[in-house]
Design an enzyme around this catalytic site. Structure first.
Site, PDB file in Angstrom:
ATOM      1  CG  ASP A  27      23.910  22.556  33.327  1.00  9.91           C
ATOM      2  OD1 ASP A  27      24.841  23.032  33.997  1.00  9.91           O
ATOM      3  OD2 ASP A  27      22.716  22.854  33.491  1.00  9.91           O
ATOM      4  CG  HIS A  84      30.005  22.427  33.896  1.00 10.50           C
ATOM      5  ND1 HIS A  84      28.680  22.554  34.254  1.00 10.50           N
ATOM      6  CD2 HIS A  84      30.212  21.092  33.715  1.00 10.50           C
ATOM      7  CE1 HIS A  84      28.128  21.355  34.307  1.00 10.50           C
ATOM      8  NE2 HIS A  84      29.023  20.456  33.969  1.00 10.50           N
TER       9      HIS A  84
END
Lengths: 406, 323
Positions: free
Chosen positions: A383, A379
């Site tokens: 995203d 992450h």
């Protein structure tokens, strides 16, 4: 006159090797070409041949012990004494262990030569090395490039400490009150280090999707005869899967990235790591440039890599450089699971079993061969929405493999 | 503790010391009625009279020579030389006479005098009114040299200098005169020869002085945002140098950057770098870097570009951190 046999260095990142077997005992004569000992590094074992004749006068490092590259592992009494072996024993190895000074060498893979012989190190790094009784050149071999600094020596020492605690007879070794202790293999140590490092390093997030594998299974069934006839290898679902995942990655380049201090590197080529279980561990052989390869080529290459891995002969460089990995436990009936990212990649796909499952289609319940895919993504780079878009493409391509041609 | 300007803190120190000891006298150009070129001696003539506050002709060598004679006879003169750039005019008196008095007379005479002089650039005063010449004087045995960076140190070091039994050169920074800071009211002494750790940190030591202390602290803030923890040592005294403070800090951080406004070549930075190399090279994990001015007179028109600043310090620290 005796000369020292040193732990050789094979591959750029080797820092230490574990002696798994001595083929010669003290007092045995050896001739050039004879295997003296076998060592393993990370995930591979190597045979070490003698390059000169002599008699083994002393074995310094026993079986099961791990030592840094360049460490003397045995002494060879050299009747001819033509070379200057005393010098070899006295002089600390600079950088790589040169094959010509080591009376034993690794079969098939000579140690790569390195340019400069002078070790560059800060005064502090030198002092720490000296205080701890280690040769700065040994540290140099593990960290080529910039001058050695305190942190290089300290991480080297940390490596020694790990080794000391796992060494036989060490006081620090945990002794289970009841149960059986299985000593750590080099592979187990690597797996442990990499897995922990990955969970510390990356911000790992997960996403699961169910896909209908009907067309995928069909496609494989139809491709088997032609590919098997052509190559002698049966393509597996994993082969097909690796190819299809690569197609999906091509459409979502953010999945093929690497986090660096300077920024995010979008990699040009896709090198697919295929996590493969062995009897006593795990390896991740790599299919390089998978995007440019045909299914038949992938099947042959995967077959070859896994055969080598199972016999412990997979060269380290064939387990390096992957840019994305897949891991499949479908053959064990596992429905779904999550995998740990193989650093420094940005994602890994965990592939579950194909299971006949009742699902709703056009208002009716039908039985379909369903499969669960779990994406682990970093992450820091990717995203949630980007990961979801990739997963959606993946689902499309798995459910209709023809789309891979689109 | 009151918020006071640097020049006011100097004035306060002079008032207090003249009140405390009647042997303290002021000698210099425009130190009387005008109160000094920058206001350092303001109000002293009115408070202590013209026997203790002497305006002189423009004759630096004579002024300093007079102060030496007065000091040998028991007074404690505080001389103001209008710009540190004019110290070369009276170099013979300072180097050959004042610095050597105690030694030449076998200790029977001393030279307990103070020379105050503003150095440094930043006011576009041109090449003959902007230099940082401290290294010259630190090279002379027998002279003490201090360079306060804050109003509190300006007061505390000047008071200690006046009470010191040896000649002390107080190099004030003219660009700091207008700066403010907390200054303890009344009796406040800063020992000569003691550095001040202005910020503690563990990754790299910046040894600095005078105006560059402010730039170093600014750089430290910038670097902290990158996760680099900087220790800033304000030398305060150049001679004697607080070697122990430097050694202790470098022992901890293993990395050293020295920042000064003076020309980098042959400066204080070179001395400190050599000293650390001699005494403790085996604690260093990166080369010692110096930040200083280029080898050029201070220009009038492009002073800002010429002067070393916080960005230069940041770059140097990044370089040693990434070595």
């Amino acid at each position: 006159m005796s000369s020292a046999i040193l732990m050789p260095k094979v591959g750029l990142t080797m820092t230490e090797g574990k002696i798994v077997e001595w083929r010669k005992a003290v007092g045995d004569r050896v001739e050039p070409g004879e295997i003296v000992f076998v060592f393993e590094t990370e995930k591979v074992s190597f045979d070490v041949e003698a390059t000169q004749s002599g008699k083994v006068s002393r074995i310094i490092v026993g079986e099961g012990e791990t030592v840094a590259i360049g460490t003397e592992v045995a002494l060879l009494d050299d009747a001819s004494a033509a070379a200057a072996p005393a010098q070899v024993a006295a002089a600390p190895p600079q950088g790589d262990v040169p094959a010509k000074d080591n009376p034993a060498s690794v079969r098939a893979e000579p140690a790569p030569a390195r340019g400069s012989s002078k070790t560059r190190a800060t005064p502090l790094a030198r002092r720490i090395a000296k205080v701890n009784g280690i040769d700065i050149a040994q540290v140099a071999a593990t960290s080529p490039g910039t001058p050695l600094k305190k942190r290089d020596v300290e991480s080297y020492l940390a490596g020694l400490a790990v080794r000391t605690t796992s060494a036989p007879g060490s006081a620090a070794m945990p002794t289970p009150a009841d149960g059986r202790l299985v000593k750590l293999t080099s592979m187990r140590e690597v797996i442990a280090r990499k897995m922990v490092a990955s969970t510390v390093e990356a911000a790992q997030a997960y996403m699961v999707v169910s896909v209908d594998a009907g067309n995928l299974v069909d496609a494989r069934t139809r491709l088997i005869p032609s590919i098997e006839k052509q190559t002698g290898v049966r393509p597996t679902l994993t082969d097909l899967f690796a190819k299809i995942v690569a197609v999906a990655i091509e459409r979502h380049p953010v999945m093929n990235t690497r986090w660096t201090k300077e920024g995010i590197v979008f990699l040009d080529a896709i090198h697919m790591g295929i996590a493969t279980a062995l009897d006593d561990g795990l390896v991740v052989p790599v299919i390089g440039n998978i995007g440019t390869k045909k299914l038949a080529e992938i099947a042959v290459e995967r077959h070859d890599l896994i055969e080598k891995a199972r016999s412990g002969k997979l060269p380290p460089e064939r387990m390096k450089g992957s840019t994305f990995s897949i891991s499949s436990l479908g053959m064990f009936g596992v429905e779904e699971f999550s995998a740990i990212i193989n650093q420094p990649e940005s994602g890994i796909l965990a592939v579950g079993a194909i299971i006949d499952t009742p699902v709703a289609r056009d208002g009716a319940v039908v039985i379909r061969p369903m499969m669960k895919l779990t994406l682990t993504y970093d992450h820091r780079i990717i995203d949630g929405a980007k990961a979801a878009a990739f997963v959606a493409t993946l689902k499309d391509v798995v459910e209709e493999p023809l789309l891979a041609l689109a | 503790m009151t918020e006071t300007r640097y020049i006011k803190a100097i004035n306060e120190a002079l008032h207090e010391e003249m009140t405390r000891d009647e042997n303290v006298v002021i000698i210099g150009e425009d130190v009387g009625a005008p109160g000094g070129a920058f206001g350092g001696t303001r109000g002293l003539l009115q408070a202590f009279g013209d026997k203790r506050v002497k305006d002189t002709p423009i004759s630096e060598s004579a002024i300093v020579g007079l102060a030496l004679g007065a000091a040998m006879k028991g007074l404690r003169p505080v001389v103001e030389v209008m710009f540190a750039d004019f110290l070369p005019v009276c170099m013979d008196q300072i180097v050959n006479q004042i610095a050597k008095t105690r030694f030449m007379f076998g200790g029977q005479f001393a030279a307990p005098l103070v020379i105050r002089a503003p150095g440094g650039a930043g006011l576009n005063a041109g090449p003959q009114h902007s230099q940082s010449l401290e290294a010259w004087f630190a090279h002379i045995p027998g002279l003490k040299v201090v360079m306060p960076a804050t109003p509190a140190d300006a007061k505390g070091l000047l008071k200690s200098a006046i009470r010191d039994n040896d000649p002390v050169l107080v190099l004030e920074h003219k660009a700091l005169y207008a700066s403010s800071g907390d200054v303890p009211a009344g009796e406040y002494l800063v020992p000569i020869g003691k550095a001040d750790v202005r910020r503690t940190g563990k990754h790299v030591t910046i040894v600095t002085l005078s105006r560059m202390v402010l730039d170093s602290l600014e750089a430290a803030e910038t670097l902290a945002a990158q996760g680099i923890d900087v220790e800033v040592i304000d030398l305060r005294s150049i001679s004697p140098l607080d070697r122990q403070a430097i050694f202790s800090s470098v022992e901890k951080t293993s990395r050293l950057v020295i920042a000064h406004e003076a020309v980098k070549s042959f400066g204080i930075g070179a001395e400190i770098s050599a000293m650390v190399s001699e005494e403790m090279i085996d604690v260093l994990d990166a080369p010692i870097l110096r930040v200083g001015a280029p080898f050029s007179p201070v220009p009038f028109s492009q002073e800002r570009e010429y002067l070393p600043n916080a960005a230069d310090i940041v770059r140097a620290v990044e370089k040693v951190m990434n070595y």
